[in-house]
Design a protein around this motif. Structure first.
Motif, PDB file in Angstrom:
ATOM      1  N   SER A 168       0.848  -1.184   0.000  1.00 37.46           N
ATOM      2  CA  SER A 168       0.000   0.000   0.000  1.00 37.46           C
ATOM      3  C   SER A 168       0.885   1.236   0.000  1.00 37.46           C
ATOM      4  CB  SER A 168      -0.885   0.007   1.249  1.00 37.46           C
ATOM      5  OG  SER A 168      -0.085   0.176   2.412  1.00 37.46           O
ATOM      6  N   PHE A 169       0.285   2.398  -0.246  1.00 36.61           N
ATOM      7  CA  PHE A 169       1.079   3.623  -0.211  1.00 36.61           C
ATOM      8  C   PHE A 169       1.717   3.807   1.162  1.00 36.61           C
ATOM      9  CE2 PHE A 169       1.399   8.188   0.797  1.00 36.61           C
ATOM     10  CZ  PHE A 169       2.373   8.531  -0.136  1.00 36.61           C
ATOM     11  N   GLU A 170       0.958   3.575   2.220  1.00 39.11           N
ATOM     12  CA  GLU A 170       1.500   3.755   3.566  1.00 39.11           C
ATOM     13  C   GLU A 170       2.679   2.817   3.809  1.00 39.11           C
ATOM     14  OE1 GLU A 170      -0.054   4.107   8.198  1.00 39.11           O
ATOM     15  OE2 GLU A 170      -1.402   3.383   6.626  1.00 39.11           O
ATOM     16  N   GLU A 171       2.548   1.569   3.388  1.00 40.98           N
ATOM     17  CA  GLU A 171       3.637   0.612   3.580  1.00 40.98           C
ATOM     18  C   GLU A 171       4.883   1.015   2.790  1.00 40.98           C
ATOM     19  OE1 GLU A 171       0.923  -3.414   4.284  1.00 40.98           O
ATOM     20  OE2 GLU A 171       1.498  -2.800   2.259  1.00 40.98           O
ATOM     21  N   GLU A 172       4.674   1.390   1.539  1.00 40.30           N
ATOM     22  CA  GLU A 172       5.815   1.781   0.711  1.00 40.30           C
ATOM     23  C   GLU A 172       6.483   3.040   1.243  1.00 40.30           C
ATOM     24  OE1 GLU A 172       5.109   1.996  -3.457  1.00 40.30           O
ATOM     25  OE2 GLU A 172       4.213  -0.004  -3.594  1.00 40.30           O
ATOM     26  N   LEU A 173       5.679   4.011   1.689  1.00 41.65           N
ATOM     27  CA  LEU A 173       6.232   5.262   2.204  1.00 41.65           C
ATOM     28  C   LEU A 173       7.063   5.011   3.455  1.00 41.65           C
ATOM     29  CD1 LEU A 173       6.470   8.352   2.273  1.00 41.65           C
ATOM     30  CD2 LEU A 173       4.297   8.395   3.525  1.00 41.65           C
ATOM     31  N   HIS A 174       6.543   4.262   4.395  1.00 37.33           N
ATOM     32  CA  HIS A 174       7.278   4.022   5.639  1.00 37.33           C
ATOM     33  C   HIS A 174       8.550   3.215   5.376  1.00 37.33           C
ATOM     34  CE1 HIS A 174       4.692   5.966   8.530  1.00 37.33           C
ATOM     35  NE2 HIS A 174       3.632   5.348   8.035  1.00 37.33           N
ATOM     36  N   SER A 175       8.474   2.250   4.480  1.00 35.26           N
ATOM     37  CA  SER A 175       9.667   1.478   4.145  1.00 35.26           C
ATOM     38  C   SER A 175      10.722   2.357   3.487  1.00 35.26           C
ATOM     39  CB  SER A 175       9.285   0.320   3.213  1.00 35.26           C
ATOM     40  OG  SER A 175      10.425  -0.395   2.803  1.00 35.26           O
ATOM     41  N   LEU A 176      10.275   3.254   2.599  1.00 31.76           N
ATOM     42  CA  LEU A 176      11.205   4.166   1.925  1.00 31.76           C
ATOM     43  C   LEU A 176      11.837   5.128   2.922  1.00 31.76           C
ATOM     44  CD1 LEU A 176      12.335   5.171  -0.840  1.00 31.76           C
ATOM     45  CD2 LEU A 176      10.360   6.713  -0.948  1.00 31.76           C
ATOM     46  N   MET A 177      11.036   5.681   3.823  1.00 36.81           N
ATOM     47  CA  MET A 177      11.574   6.621   4.798  1.00 36.81           C
ATOM     48  C   MET A 177      12.530   5.921   5.767  1.00 36.81           C
ATOM     49  SD  MET A 177      10.569   9.552   3.914  1.00 36.81           S
ATOM     50  CE  MET A 177      10.973  10.575   5.339  1.00 36.81           C
ATOM     51  N   ASP A 178      12.249   4.659   6.108  1.00 31.94           N
ATOM     52  CA  ASP A 178      13.178   3.907   6.941  1.00 31.94           C
ATOM     53  C   ASP A 178      14.518   3.745   6.229  1.00 31.94           C
ATOM     54  OD1 ASP A 178      11.339   3.625   8.981  1.00 31.94           O
ATOM     55  OD2 ASP A 178      10.735   1.590   8.406  1.00 31.94           O
ATOM     56  N   ARG A 179      14.456   3.433   4.951  1.00 32.86           N
ATOM     57  CA  ARG A 179      15.683   3.259   4.170  1.00 32.86           C
ATOM     58  C   ARG A 179      16.461   4.565   4.077  1.00 32.86           C
ATOM     59  NH1 ARG A 179      13.781   1.355  -0.919  1.00 32.86           N
ATOM     60  NH2 ARG A 179      15.058   2.652  -2.290  1.00 32.86           N
ATOM     61  N   TYR A 180      15.735   5.655   3.870  1.00 32.37           N
ATOM     62  CA  TYR A 180      16.349   6.985   3.804  1.00 32.37           C
ATOM     63  C   TYR A 180      17.014   7.328   5.133  1.00 32.37           C
ATOM     64  CZ  TYR A 180      16.329  12.158   3.368  1.00 32.37           C
ATOM     65  OH  TYR A 180      16.657  13.497   3.348  1.00 32.37           O
ATOM     66  N   ARG A 181      16.319   7.073   6.222  1.00 32.80           N
ATOM     67  CA  ARG A 181      16.850   7.366   7.557  1.00 32.80           C
ATOM     68  C   ARG A 181      18.092   6.517   7.844  1.00 32.80           C
ATOM     69  NH1 ARG A 181      12.338   7.761   9.622  1.00 32.80           N
ATOM     70  NH2 ARG A 181      11.975   5.553   9.932  1.00 32.80           N
ATOM     71  N   GLU A 182      18.037   5.251   7.518  1.00 28.66           N
ATOM     72  CA  GLU A 182      19.176   4.355   7.759  1.00 28.66           C
ATOM     73  C   GLU A 182      20.387   4.738   6.913  1.00 28.66           C
ATOM     74  OE1 GLU A 182      17.399   0.645   6.855  1.00 28.66           O
ATOM     75  OE2 GLU A 182      16.188   0.592   8.713  1.00 28.66           O
ATOM     76  N   SER A 183      20.159   5.446   5.810  1.00 29.97           N
ATOM     77  CA  SER A 183      21.245   5.890   4.935  1.00 29.97           C
ATOM     78  C   SER A 183      21.792   7.254   5.331  1.00 29.97           C
ATOM     79  CB  SER A 183      20.758   5.935   3.479  1.00 29.97           C
ATOM     80  OG  SER A 183      20.324   4.664   3.048  1.00 29.97           O
ATOM     81  N   GLY A 184      21.329   7.783   6.455  1.00 27.01           N
ATOM     82  CA  GLY A 184      21.811   9.075   6.932  1.00 27.01           C
ATOM     83  C   GLY A 184      20.974  10.245   6.498  1.00 27.01           C
ATOM     84  N   GLY A 185      19.734   9.997   6.108  1.00 24.37           N
ATOM     85  CA  GLY A 185      18.897  11.055   5.557  1.00 24.37           C
ATOM     86  C   GLY A 185      18.078  11.835   6.552  1.00 24.37           C
ATOM     87  N   ASP A 186      18.341  11.679   7.830  1.00 22.32           N
ATOM     88  CA  ASP A 186      17.522  12.377   8.818  1.00 22.32           C
ATOM     89  C   ASP A 186      18.255  13.504   9.526  1.00 22.32           C
ATOM     90  OD1 ASP A 186      14.896  11.795   8.860  1.00 22.32           O
ATOM     91  OD2 ASP A 186      14.926  10.519  10.619  1.00 22.32           O
ATOM     92  N   GLY A 187      19.406  13.926   8.980  1.00 25.34           N
ATOM     93  CA  GLY A 187      20.201  14.936   9.671  1.00 25.34           C
ATOM     94  C   GLY A 187      19.657  16.340   9.524  1.00 25.34           C
TER      95      GLY A 187
END
Length: 374
Positions: free
Chosen positions: A31-50
């Motif tokens: 679903s959109f919610e599932e894909e969005l949260h998975s993408l944001m987790d990946r972004y965060r784990e890659s250093g994207g939350d600074g």
């Protein structure tokens, strides 16, 4: 596809003022919610939350349904957030691109009913991103002029004018086959009002299919401005033996803009397609050859401006027909873009004959010591 592609690039001279670029596409199937949260987790784990996040742009498959949830997920983020209806070509529901600026002295974000302005302060410069949120008029012509009138007020608040401060725009047009002419005429008239011409130059820009969650809103524009530049720091990218000046076919934007600092150069390549020196479409109907020609045009623009395609830090590839995605991706893998984070999106170009368009941002160390470093 996302797992096979490079998703992060870095420009870093060791001074703590480096830059990072992200291009990430969700894995399809949820679903959109599932894909969005998975993408944001990946972004965060890659250093994207600074705290150095400057721009975060989402490309979604159905903004009318998805924008409310997405807005809740990113609420409170101290960066410029843009949401564009441009479906990822791999069949997923969401992709993101992000630009991080190290060494910021501070950021301020102003959000009103009319729009959002994000200002990043450096020692010698202020970089700002701005976008209007609503449309009070109808029609792509009037909405384009409204976008620039609002941007006039933003530029004035930053101590200058649109021609002096704004050096890159991204214009998203709902139903581009029907509404692009109004966009062009509204932009041309706005530039006439500013006194801009082929001789004193326009603004680098991408004008491409894209929509917001509001059906009556035919246009929206993200703009990048820079305060503190001196004469000679803005240089316009040209390769007239490869691709024509835009005014030859009655539109007004620059092929690209190079911003030269004391320590680096930024290159903002406008939306580029398979065009020749006379403004004609090259290789009509052949998406693979159009992709190759588009890359040749981008290479010429970079090399005439002291850079190369290897200096690209991110790119966005727009397809008229997402059935072409495998052919285009194969052509990209045989080019320098194989090593550049990029997104593949369904977003028709301004002429039906153009099957693919690409824009991008490059950074290299070709600075000029007579100017202050970024």
């Amino acid at each position: 596809m996302a797992g096979k592609l490079r998703e992060i690039s870095v420009w870093d001279d060791g001074t703590g003022t480096g830059e990072r670029f992200f291009c990430m596409t969700a894995e399809p199937g949820g679903s959109f919610e599932e894909e969005l949260h998975s993408l944001m987790d990946r972004y965060r784990e890659s250093g994207g939350d600074g705290g150095d996040e400057f721009l975060l742009r989402f490309h979604v498959s159905d903004p009318a349904r998805q924008s409310e949830l997405l807005s809740r997920v990113v609420k409170g983020r101290r960066s410029y957030v843009s949401i564009v209806g441009q479906p990822p070509a791999n069949g997923s529901r969401v992709a993101l691109e992000a630009w991080h600026l190290g060494g910021m002295l501070g950021k301020s974000k102003e959000e009103t009913e009319e729009g959002t302005v994000l200002v990043a302060r450096r020692k010698h410069y202020r970089l700002f991103l701005a976008g209007r949120r609503t449309a009070a008029v109808c029609g792509s012509h009037d909405q384009m002029q409204e976008e620039f009138r609002w941007l006039d007020r933003v530029a004035a608040a930053q101590g200058g004018t649109v021609p002096a401060l704004v050096h890159r725009t991204w214009i998203y047009c709902r139903d581009i086959d029907n509404n692009y002419r109004g966009l062009v005429e509204g932009r041309n008239e706005s530039f006439d009002r500013y006194g801009l011409s082929p001789e004193n130059h326009y603004i680098a820009s991408t004008g491409i299919e894209g929509c917001t969650e509001t059906p009556g809103r035919l246009l929206h524009m993200d703009s990048l401005g820079i305060a503190g530049l001196k004469q000679g720091q803005v240089r316009y990218m040209e390769a007239p033996d490869y691709l024509s000046p835009t005014h030859l076919y009655r539109v007004a934007f620059e092929r690209g803009a190079r911003i030269v600092y004391g320590d680096r150069s930024h290159y903002f390549i406008s939306g580029t397609a398979s065009i020749d020196a006379a403004g004609n479409i090259v290789h009509p109907g052949n998406v693979k050859r159009q992709t190759v020609r588009t890359l040749e045009n981008m290479r010429a623009l970079m090399e005439r401006s002291g850079g190369s395609l290897s200096h690209l830090k991110q790119a966005v590839v727009y397809l008229r027909d997402w059935a072409d995605r495998d052919v285009v991706e194969c052509a990209l893998m045989d080019s320098p873009l194989a090593h550049v984070p990029h997104l593949l999106l369904k977003a028709p170009v301004c002429r039906p004959g153009w099957l693919v368009e690409i824009d991008g941002i490059a950074v290299n160390g070709a600075g000029d010591s007579s100017f202050a470093p970024l």
